[in-house]
Design an enzyme around this catalytic site. Structure first.
Site, PDB file in Angstrom:
ATOM      1  N   SER A  55      86.471 -52.040  24.398  1.00  0.00           N
ATOM      2  CA  SER A  55      86.884 -52.802  25.590  1.00  0.00           C
ATOM      3  C   SER A  55      87.355 -51.839  26.676  1.00  0.00           C
ATOM      4  O   SER A  55      86.983 -51.975  27.852  1.00  0.00           O
ATOM      5  CB  SER A  55      88.039 -53.766  25.256  1.00  0.00           C
ATOM      6  N   ALA A 149      84.116 -57.409  26.027  1.00  0.00           N
ATOM      7  CA  ALA A 149      85.406 -56.718  26.149  1.00  0.00           C
ATOM      8  C   ALA A 149      86.517 -57.755  26.060  1.00  0.00           C
ATOM      9  O   ALA A 149      86.410 -58.840  26.630  1.00  0.00           O
ATOM     10  CB  ALA A 149      85.482 -55.983  27.473  1.00  0.00           C
ATOM     11  N   LYS A 150      87.551 -57.411  25.338  1.00  0.00           N
ATOM     12  CA  LYS A 150      88.692 -58.325  25.215  1.00  0.00           C
ATOM     13  C   LYS A 150      89.715 -57.917  26.276  1.00  0.00           C
ATOM     14  O   LYS A 150      90.637 -57.143  26.017  1.00  0.00           O
ATOM     15  CB  LYS A 150      89.271 -58.233  23.800  1.00  0.00           C
ATOM     16  N   THR A 151      89.460 -58.392  27.480  1.00  0.00           N
ATOM     17  CA  THR A 151      90.234 -58.006  28.665  1.00  0.00           C
ATOM     18  C   THR A 151      91.172 -59.138  29.045  1.00  0.00           C
ATOM     19  O   THR A 151      90.770 -60.304  29.037  1.00  0.00           O
ATOM     20  CB  THR A 151      89.248 -57.736  29.832  1.00  0.00           C
ATOM     21  N   TYR A 155      90.818 -63.984  30.116  1.00  0.00           N
ATOM     22  CA  TYR A 155      91.440 -65.153  29.488  1.00  0.00           C
ATOM     23  C   TYR A 155      91.844 -66.229  30.468  1.00  0.00           C
ATOM     24  O   TYR A 155      92.203 -67.329  30.062  1.00  0.00           O
ATOM     25  CB  TYR A 155      92.571 -64.710  28.552  1.00  0.00           C
TER      26      TYR A 155
END
Ligand code: PPE
Length: 296
Positions: A55, A149-151, A155
């Site tokens: 990420s 990507a866990k950005t 969210y």
């Protein structure tokens, strides 16, 4: 935090923390389980840390620690908090300093926290299954933001979808991609089962879930075919079974989408089998998956 243990009350940041203003931070969600033998183990921590670095790479953010160091820190944070089961949250973000979108010199800060976390979608969710509603919010296109990507900022899309679904009496939102195909829940991957074949959307508009990967592996080990392919919402309506996967949600059956009952309306045999096998795997009760556990 930034390489040292900090008590909860001192784990603070300045209001001009760059990431707070623009949402550019990368994070992970990992679970630690108490195993059958009384020890605790973090589930697939190396894969989670690797995804954190992926990420960060996607976002051009250099993390000032080695991956293996961060793996050890996750374990140390759990240990020092005397928790045998918990959720672990590493995050890398830009600290205070320059403001403005073009700022590139701010320090990359890294923190790891943990806390106890129960059933993500409600106490009964794993037994009874959840009710989903197709969201009016679309999962962002991979040329706008990159779902793999866990950005943090990503969210916002999930939060808005979740608000809408829950306000209207559903347990969770199902987001479609820009092409109208099923993508994922606000914080879970989705699977459907029809005639013994399991389908899940391919990795493109969705987070490459580590629970998704574990579910695929477990199902294939059971000789249950799993196909990664695009499908539309009506494939969920007519499925025999559906379930969601995620670190927080684990394996949660889906019993309705858009007020249509799925299958018998209660968790189906493949879903229940996967729940059992997953639960055994994370608690060290199946030697086949012992490589997924990092014992404290
Ligand atoms: N999709 C999304 C959008 C997502 O956020 C998650 C995790 C997944 C799929 C499943 O990924 P994995 O955890 O690697 O199997 N969602 C986190 C949400 C937690 C939160 O609310 O914060 C999680 O499960 O930790």
């Amino acid at each position: 935090m930034d390489g040292r243990m900090v008590p909860y009350d001192e784990a603070n940041v300045h209001v001009l923390t760059h990431s707070l203003h623009y949402g550019l931070a990368v994070f992970e969600g990992i679970r630690c389980y108490r195993c059958g033998d009384g020890r605790s183990a973090i589930f697939r921590v190396r894969e989670h840390v690797r995804r954190l670095y992926d990420s960060a790479h996607i976002m051009e953010m250099p993390i000032p620690f080695a991956q293996e160091e961060l793996v050890k820190v996750c374990a140390e944070v759990v240990r020092i908090n005397h928790l045998d089961e918990c959720y672990v949250r590493p995050i890398a973000f830009y600290g205070e300093g320059e403001m403005g979108l073009s700022a590139r010199g701010n320090k990359v800060r890294v923190a790891v926290a943990c806390w106890p976390w129960g059933a993500y979608l409600g106490d009964e969710s794993q037994k009874r299954g959840v009710r989903l509603k197709t969201s009016s919010f679309v999962r962002f296109h991979h040329n706008s933001l990159m779902p793999s990507a866990k950005t943090s900022g990503h969210y916002i899309n999930s939060i808005l979808a979740g608000y809408e679904a829950r306000r209207n009496g559903y347990d969770e939102a199902l987001l479609l991609d820009v092409g109208g195909y099923v993508a994922e829940g606000s914080g879970e991957n989705i699977f459907v089962v029809r005639d013994g074949v399991v389908l899940t959307p391919p990795l493109c508009s969705v987070l490459p879930g580590i629970t998704r990967d574990a579910a695929i592996r477990i199902l294939r080990d059971e000789h249950i075919p799993v196909v990664e392919q695009l499908f539309a919402r009506d494939s969920v309506y007519v499925a025999d079974e559906a379930f969601m996967t995620g670190t927080a949600a684990e394996v949660t059956p889906v019993r309705e989408l858009d007020d249509r009952q799925i299958g018998s309306g209660s968790p189906g045999p493949i879903t229940r089998r996967l729940q059992e096998l997953f639960s055994a795997a994370v608690r060290g009760q199946n030697p086949r998956y012992s490589g997924w556990l990092y014992y404290l």
